[in-house]
Scaffold this motif. Sequence first.
Motif, mmCIF file in Angstrom:
data_model
loop_
_atom_site.group_PDB
_atom_site.id
_atom_site.type_symbol
_atom_site.label_atom_id
_atom_site.label_comp_id
_atom_site.label_asym_id
_atom_site.label_seq_id
_atom_site.Cartn_x
_atom_site.Cartn_y
_atom_site.Cartn_z
ATOM 1 N N TRP A 1 0.967 -1.248 0.029
ATOM 2 C CA TRP A 1 0.068 -0.026 -0.026
ATOM 3 C C TRP A 1 0.859 1.155 0.083
ATOM 4 N N ARG A 2 0.213 2.231 -0.304
ATOM 5 C CA ARG A 2 0.713 3.668 -0.243
ATOM 6 C C ARG A 2 0.334 4.134 1.064
ATOM 7 N N GLU A 3 1.520 4.289 2.041
ATOM 8 C CA GLU A 3 1.159 4.686 3.258
ATOM 9 C C GLU A 3 0.099 5.623 3.666
ATOM 10 N N PHE B 1 3.256 8.976 -17.231
ATOM 11 C CA PHE B 1 3.370 7.719 -16.823
ATOM 12 C C PHE B 1 3.666 7.515 -15.243
ATOM 13 N N ARG B 2 3.245 6.781 -14.473
ATOM 14 C CA ARG B 2 3.619 6.657 -13.116
ATOM 15 C C ARG B 2 3.451 5.147 -12.747
ATOM 16 N N ASN B 3 4.444 4.752 -12.151
ATOM 17 C CA ASN B 3 4.444 3.269 -11.684
ATOM 18 C C ASN B 3 3.781 3.319 -10.238
ATOM 19 N N GLU B 4 2.416 3.838 -10.241
ATOM 20 C CA GLU B 4 1.565 3.759 -8.854
ATOM 21 C C GLU B 4 1.672 2.591 -8.242
ATOM 22 N N ILE B 5 1.912 2.790 -6.973
ATOM 23 C CA ILE B 5 2.036 1.355 -5.847
ATOM 24 C C ILE B 5 0.423 0.531 -6.035
ATOM 25 N N VAL C 1 -10.553 4.238 -13.650
ATOM 26 C CA VAL C 1 -9.374 5.096 -14.374
ATOM 27 C C VAL C 1 -9.137 6.279 -13.707
ATOM 28 N N PHE C 2 -9.387 6.512 -12.232
ATOM 29 C CA PHE C 2 -9.127 7.583 -11.202
ATOM 30 C C PHE C 2 -7.443 7.496 -11.055
ATOM 31 N N ARG C 3 -6.796 6.291 -10.845
ATOM 32 C CA ARG C 3 -5.461 6.186 -10.556
ATOM 33 C C ARG C 3 -4.985 5.056 -11.523
ATOM 34 N N THR C 4 -4.393 5.422 -12.521
ATOM 35 C CA THR C 4 -3.744 4.344 -13.524
ATOM 36 C C THR C 4 -2.240 4.810 -13.752
ATOM 37 N N ARG C 5 -1.515 3.930 -14.296
ATOM 38 C CA ARG C 5 -0.290 3.715 -14.337
ATOM 39 C C ARG C 5 0.011 4.582 -15.845
ATOM 40 N N GLU D 1 -3.912 10.452 -18.917
ATOM 41 C CA GLU D 1 -3.590 11.814 -19.677
ATOM 42 C C GLU D 1 -3.668 12.890 -18.691
ATOM 43 N N GLN D 2 -2.540 14.230 -18.918
ATOM 44 C CA GLN D 2 -2.929 15.423 -18.168
ATOM 45 C C GLN D 2 -3.051 16.533 -18.969
ATOM 46 N N MET D 3 -3.644 17.521 -18.420
ATOM 47 C CA MET D 3 -3.849 18.777 -19.097
ATOM 48 C C MET D 3 -3.288 19.767 -18.037
ATOM 49 N N ASP E 1 -12.026 13.752 -3.783
ATOM 50 C CA ASP E 1 -10.740 13.489 -4.007
ATOM 51 C C ASP E 1 -10.264 14.444 -5.374
ATOM 52 N N GLU E 2 -9.101 14.654 -5.643
ATOM 53 C CA GLU E 2 -8.629 15.302 -6.532
ATOM 54 C C GLU E 2 -8.766 15.309 -7.824
ATOM 55 N N LEU E 3 -9.306 16.364 -8.576
ATOM 56 C CA LEU E 3 -9.497 16.405 -10.203
ATOM 57 C C LEU E 3 -8.044 17.159 -10.616
ATOM 58 N N GLU E 4 -7.529 18.350 -9.833
ATOM 59 C CA GLU E 4 -6.676 19.101 -10.497
ATOM 60 C C GLU E 4 -5.894 19.827 -9.351
ATOM 61 N N ALA F 1 -4.187 19.410 -14.492
ATOM 62 C CA ALA F 1 -5.539 18.553 -14.379
ATOM 63 C C ALA F 1 -5.257 17.130 -15.079
ATOM 64 N N GLY F 2 -5.879 16.180 -14.506
ATOM 65 C CA GLY F 2 -5.957 14.829 -15.272
ATOM 66 C C GLY F 2 -7.163 15.038 -16.273
ATOM 67 N N ALA F 3 -6.946 14.496 -17.475
ATOM 68 C CA ALA F 3 -7.899 14.359 -18.514
ATOM 69 C C ALA F 3 -8.853 13.135 -18.270
ATOM 70 N N THR F 4 -8.121 11.983 -18.170
ATOM 71 C CA THR F 4 -8.770 10.768 -17.996
ATOM 72 C C THR F 4 -9.678 10.704 -16.564
ATOM 73 N N ARG F 5 -8.931 11.170 -15.623
ATOM 74 C CA ARG F 5 -9.681 11.187 -14.483
ATOM 75 C C ARG F 5 -10.877 12.174 -14.377
ATOM 76 N N THR F 6 -10.631 13.297 -15.136
ATOM 77 C CA THR F 6 -11.817 14.179 -15.386
ATOM 78 C C THR F 6 -12.938 13.809 -16.053
HETATM 79 P P1 ATP Z 1 -1.862 11.824 -6.056
HETATM 80 O O1 ATP Z 1 -1.714 12.621 -4.860
HETATM 81 O O2 ATP Z 1 -3.380 11.519 -6.306
HETATM 82 O O3 ATP Z 1 -1.043 10.607 -6.481
HETATM 83 P P2 ATP Z 1 -0.816 14.296 -7.512
HETATM 84 O O4 ATP Z 1 -1.286 15.042 -6.444
HETATM 85 O O5 ATP Z 1 0.549 13.670 -7.297
HETATM 86 O O6 ATP Z 1 -1.772 13.016 -7.367
HETATM 87 P P3 ATP Z 1 -0.229 15.766 -9.452
HETATM 88 O O7 ATP Z 1 0.862 15.408 -9.805
HETATM 89 O O8 ATP Z 1 -0.686 17.067 -9.002
HETATM 90 O O9 ATP Z 1 -1.309 14.584 -8.996
HETATM 91 O O10 ATP Z 1 -1.195 15.636 -11.104
HETATM 92 C C1 ATP Z 1 -1.981 16.390 -11.646
HETATM 93 C C2 ATP Z 1 -3.226 15.616 -11.911
HETATM 94 O O11 ATP Z 1 -2.974 14.572 -12.949
HETATM 95 C C3 ATP Z 1 -3.986 15.131 -10.818
HETATM 96 O O12 ATP Z 1 -4.693 16.208 -10.296
HETATM 97 C C4 ATP Z 1 -4.917 14.208 -11.577
HETATM 98 O O13 ATP Z 1 -6.118 14.537 -12.120
HETATM 99 C C5 ATP Z 1 -3.844 13.535 -12.579
HETATM 100 N N1 ATP Z 1 -3.295 12.449 -12.267
HETATM 101 C C6 ATP Z 1 -2.048 11.973 -11.323
HETATM 102 N N2 ATP Z 1 -1.853 10.915 -11.405
HETATM 103 C C7 ATP Z 1 -2.641 10.167 -11.841
HETATM 104 C C8 ATP Z 1 -2.843 8.975 -12.097
HETATM 105 N N3 ATP Z 1 -2.103 8.036 -11.623
HETATM 106 N N4 ATP Z 1 -3.954 8.422 -12.711
HETATM 107 C C9 ATP Z 1 -4.762 9.041 -13.451
HETATM 108 N N5 ATP Z 1 -4.775 10.625 -13.180
HETATM 109 C C10 ATP Z 1 -3.639 10.983 -12.622
#
Ligand code: ATP
Length: 445
Positions: A109-111, A186-190, A196-200, A203-205, A270-273, A314-319
């Motif tokens: 997990w992410r602590e 791209f992020r190697n999320e834990i 599609v809220f958090r994926t590896r 897309e960002q805007m 939870d965060e959109l932007e 902002a995240g495009a896919t999350r939005t």
């Molecule tokens: P979190 O704390 O949720 O990991 P973050 O604060 O690191 O996110 P930012 O680096 O500020 O996120 O990225 C800007 C935006 O990009 C986020 O608000 C989100 O909409 C989008 N985003 C970031 N990581 C992801 C992800 N793994 N999957 C989908 N969207 C993402």
Amino acid sequence: MDVHVGGDAPTGAADLMEKVVGLCKRRGFIFQSAEIYGGFRSTYDYGPLGVNLLRNVKNAWWEAMVQRRDDVVGLDAAVLSPPAVWEASGHLSNFSDPLVDCRSCHQRWREDKIGGVCPTCGSTEFTEARAFNLMFKTQAGPLEDEGAVAYLRPETAQGMFINFANVLQTTRKKPPFGIAQVGKSFRNEITPQNFVFRTREFEQMEMEYFVPPAEAQHWFEYWLEERYRWYIGLGIPEEQLRLRHHDAGELSHYSAGTADVEFLFPWGWDELEGIANRTDFDLKAHAAASGERLEFFDQPSGERYVPYVIEPAAGATRTMMAFLLASYSEDEVGGESRTVLRLHPRLAPYQVGVLPLSKKESLEPLARQVLASLQPHFMCDYDVTQSIGKRYRRQDEVGTPWCVTVDFDSLDDRAVTVRDRDSTEQVRVPVDGLVAELRRRLDQV
Ligand code: ATP
């Protein structure tokens, strides 16, 4: 799919999530990637309807952030980049999340996201947190030595900083001005989770807005307001959107102020932007590491300075997912229940469904003529299968705001029926005035 519903989740939340995820798959918005091979580690493919919706989200952002402004220009930088960029930006040493293992069920997990309790088994015993760097590392070229190391960008922002001087020289912009970019990160999320809220791969805007340091606070507040209104303008209800300021302990090391635009997801807020005042941290770091001058010289005053940066990211896919969740509803029409996506017409995958009343050949030429007249202006679907009632329901379910029905009277009066998705009201409109009428409706919302 892994849905975590938190304490502040609205009632019926898990249910809503399940319905939206089901709709996405059934109607071709979002598919599990590599599904025929069992799926691949929470990556997703955007299907025929999803690609339209996602594109519309990105276009609406681009229109607001670039097209309608004379102080922001666009950029499309490379995804592959050398270690020097990420060393200077701080990502190689700092871009990590705290990784812990549950001592009982051994899940990772992410602590900072679990509040000390394992979401799987409830245990509170964890290993020591280790910093896990989130960047994807690869090689550029056929050599496998250290000199060939490259990274997939974990954010688009650095592309704007390393091109700051190029943009300044080629556009003659001066602060306050911005550089905007939409693209994959791209992020190697834990723990990728929640669809599609958090994926590896996502897309960002992002936009970097360069300002004189003394004006930074003003522009920070300006962008908070602008960005909040963008979501409201595209149909997110006010009660599902809020701005949350980070407190001092939560701020990134470079930030002089950050606020998140948050949406009320099924699992809670939870965060959109994120909107941050990044000070002059990035330009100074890249100037020091590259030896280039990354500053602005104001000719009239003879003043030379490093601009501060306000970043709405902002995240495009999350939005896109937030728009789907906010627009999903169920109601009753003529005693029958229906599912309807009340998407803003600009975001809907199709703006118009063209539906010949029957499959009879005599209707086809006019129906195709109507379709061809609409296609240069709107994204259209053409559907002749099953009863008209079923076709209306299908269009409602994917959010098509207007259906145009060509019937046998149309052959005589050259008029068609326009049905509105939300009110289900139907009016007769002459074929010759159809584009103008639909354009009027689109401009009105
Ligand atoms: P979190 O704390 O949720 O990991 P973050 O604060 O690191 O996110 P930012 O680096 O500020 O996120 O990225 C800007 C935006 O990009 C986020 O608000 C989100 O909409 C989008 N985003 C970031 N990581 C992801 C992800 N793994 N999957 C989908 N969207 C993402």
